[in-house]
Write an enzyme that holds these catalytic residues in place. Structure first.
Site, PDB file in Angstrom:
ATOM      1  N   GLY A  76       0.690  -1.361  -0.027  1.00  0.00           N
ATOM      2  CA  GLY A  76      -0.067   0.193   0.172  1.00  0.00           C
ATOM      3  C   GLY A  76       0.759   1.253   0.098  1.00  0.00           C
ATOM      4  O   GLY A  76       2.133   1.229  -0.017  1.00  0.00           O
ATOM      5  N   GLY A  78       1.122   5.327   1.359  1.00  0.00           N
ATOM      6  CA  GLY A  78       0.245   6.453   2.489  1.00  0.00           C
ATOM      7  C   GLY A  78       1.155   7.610   2.527  1.00  0.00           C
ATOM      8  O   GLY A  78       2.139   7.990   1.552  1.00  0.00           O
ATOM      9  N   VAL A  83       4.469   0.912   1.683  1.00  0.00           N
ATOM     10  CA  VAL A  83       4.660  -0.276   2.496  1.00  0.00           C
ATOM     11  C   VAL A  83       5.037  -1.605   1.848  1.00  0.00           C
ATOM     12  O   VAL A  83       4.105  -1.969   0.930  1.00  0.00           O
ATOM     13  CB  VAL A  83       3.391  -0.555   3.548  1.00  0.00           C
ATOM     14  CG1 VAL A  83       3.835  -1.515   4.428  1.00  0.00           C
ATOM     15  CG2 VAL A  83       3.228   0.784   4.423  1.00  0.00           C
ATOM     16  N   LYS A  97       7.938  -0.314   6.001  1.00  0.00           N
ATOM     17  CA  LYS A  97       7.520   0.951   5.786  1.00  0.00           C
ATOM     18  C   LYS A  97       8.706   1.851   5.340  1.00  0.00           C
ATOM     19  O   LYS A  97       9.318   1.902   6.137  1.00  0.00           O
ATOM     20  CB  LYS A  97       6.776   1.730   6.873  1.00  0.00           C
ATOM     21  CG  LYS A  97       6.197   3.074   6.396  1.00  0.00           C
ATOM     22  CD  LYS A  97       5.600   3.505   7.931  1.00  0.00           C
ATOM     23  CE  LYS A  97       4.336   2.919   8.457  1.00  0.00           C
ATOM     24  NZ  LYS A  97       3.674   3.749   9.478  1.00  0.00           N
ATOM     25  N   ASP A 194      -4.371  10.444  14.692  1.00  0.00           N
ATOM     26  CA  ASP A 194      -4.469  10.005  13.509  1.00  0.00           C
ATOM     27  C   ASP A 194      -5.337   8.713  13.418  1.00  0.00           C
ATOM     28  O   ASP A 194      -5.070   7.649  12.569  1.00  0.00           O
ATOM     29  CB  ASP A 194      -3.264   9.986  12.533  1.00  0.00           C
ATOM     30  CG  ASP A 194      -3.723  10.060  11.019  1.00  0.00           C
ATOM     31  OD1 ASP A 194      -4.813  10.599  10.805  1.00  0.00           O
ATOM     32  OD2 ASP A 194      -2.821   9.702  10.113  1.00  0.00           O
TER      33      ASP A 194
END
Length: 406
Positions: A76, A78, A83, A97, A194
């Site tokens: 993914g 972000g 990642v 990450k 968050d």
């Protein structure tokens, strides 16, 4: 004349090259200094990266594990970067990450992740295995969670069918316990700032784990509120006092949790606000249906017909209490956990939610009566719920009598 010009040109080129080399070396030294400061800060914070639980990784090890960060292993993307899934030589799966070179986040966010997550150990928090700082690479290594993040299940037609009510309730409870640990039970008192569906990861048994501590703040034991000029987070989950005035506290995390609960029950995404006006009416819509005695109509239809109606209603009730506009009226996480686990804890009626839009909550005439059985359950639930709070107090929080309706 030509000879003089050639000499001048050569000197100019040489000076230019030297200047470029000097500037590059200065830039490199500046990055090295920042890295040294980062490492020194970790030592000052007594972060233990020598145990089997957390360690420094070699860049070559992570390159090999991820097939040099191949797209095939990308899980993914972000705000931090990408990642990747990786497999170490001993067969252990990991999630890496990787800070993007163009990311707005830097050493401070990475430092937050390393210091906070390395010191926090809870079954509902993602586990940090280590990190790597090498050749301008900034990498964090986590346990690999095969079911990805909650949003992939919750807001996807196929994924949400795998989330029956039992799984959803377990996720609601697990997130609450993780937040309670952060706010009150951990070595540090942490405000996440968050909390959202994409930052809730799911293990093979669908147990939730809170992740991404890049924006987290250390909160003093005696503090009740702090301010920041840097408003960072995700619209739709940020509490009104934080978004508009930069005020954050454990109650701003409680607001985010309330939004999450309503999303989990309804399967609908809260889209946030534009110019301090609701861009999506999820919270307002739930509040409106609650006041009309029709909250169960918003239950995600993909849950099916076999579900404990009173438990679903209680979760909606708790979600609405958590998103109330006035932060002092929101429950702390200790009380929220108690509300979920003990049905003897009576709940007050929810007050106006944050970013409340009167126009979206005007009582409408009944165009349809809805399911008679659902309305009967809702009336019974309301009759059984006392309007008085149990004599409970939150640890390090206001007296719960302050949550009484005005």
């Amino acid at each position: 004349m030509k000879t003089v010009l050639a000499v001048v040109l050569s000197l100019t080129v040489a000076i230019g090259l030297v200047s470029v080399i000097y500037l590059c070396s200065q830039k490199k030294e500046k990055k090295i200094r920042k890295t040294h400061i980062f490492l020194r800060d970790l030592q000052d914070d007594e972060t233990d990266f020598t145990s089997a639980e957390s360690k420094w990784f070699e860049l070559s090890t992570l390159r090999d594990a991820t097939d040099n960060f191949s797209n095939q292993n990308k899980l993914g993307q972000g705000g931090f970067g990408s990642v990747y899934k990786g497999t170490l030589k001993d067969g252990q799966d990991i999630a890496v990450k990787r800070l993007s070179a163009t990311s707005g986040q830097g050493l401070q966010e990475l430092r937050n992740e390393v210091i906070f997550v390395a010191k926090l150990q809870h079954r509902n928090l993602v586990r940090l295995l280590g990190c790597c700082l090498d050749n301008n690479e900034k990498l964090l290594v986590y346990e690999y969670l095969p079911n990805s993040s909650l949003d992939k299940f919750l807001f996807d037609d196929n994924g949400s069918q795998q989330l029956d009510w039992s799984s959803r309730y377990k996720i609601i409870e697990g997130i609450a316990r993780g937040l309670l640990y952060l706010h009150e039970d951990s070595r540090l008192r942490i405000i996440h700032r968050d909390l959202k569906a994409s930052n809730i990861l799911l293990d093979e048994n669908m147990n939730p784990k809170i992740s991404d501590f890049g924006l987290a703040k250390h909160f003093g034991l005696n503090e009740t509120q702090a301010n920041t000029t840097r408003i960072a987070g995700t619209h739709g989950y940020m509490a009104p006092e934080y978004l508009m005035r930069g005020e954050f506290s454990p109650k701003s995390d409680v607001f985010s949790y309330g939004v999450l609960v309503l999303e989990i029950v309804t399967g609908q995404k809260n889209r946030g606000v534009v110019g301090y006006q609701p861009a999506s009416d999820l919270v307002n819509n739930v509040y409106k249906h609650w006041n009309e005695g029709k909250a169960l109509e918003l239950k995600d239809k993909r849950i099916g017909e076999e579900f404990p109606a009173e438990q679903v209603l209680r979760c909606i009730h708790i979600g609405l209490l958590c998103v109330q506009e006035d932060p002092t009226k929101r429950p702390c996480m200790a009380l929220a956990v108690n509300m979920l686990s003990s049905y003897s804890t009576s709940l007050p009626p929810p007050l106006i939610p944050g970013f409340f839009s009167k126009s979206s909550c005007i009582m409408e005439s009944d165009e349809h009566s809805g399911n008679a059985d659902i309305q009967l359950v809702e009336r019974r639930y309301r009759n059984d719920s006392s309007m008085q709070l149990a004599n409970l107090t939150c640890i390090n929080e206001i007296s719960m009598s302050d949550m009484e309706p005005r």
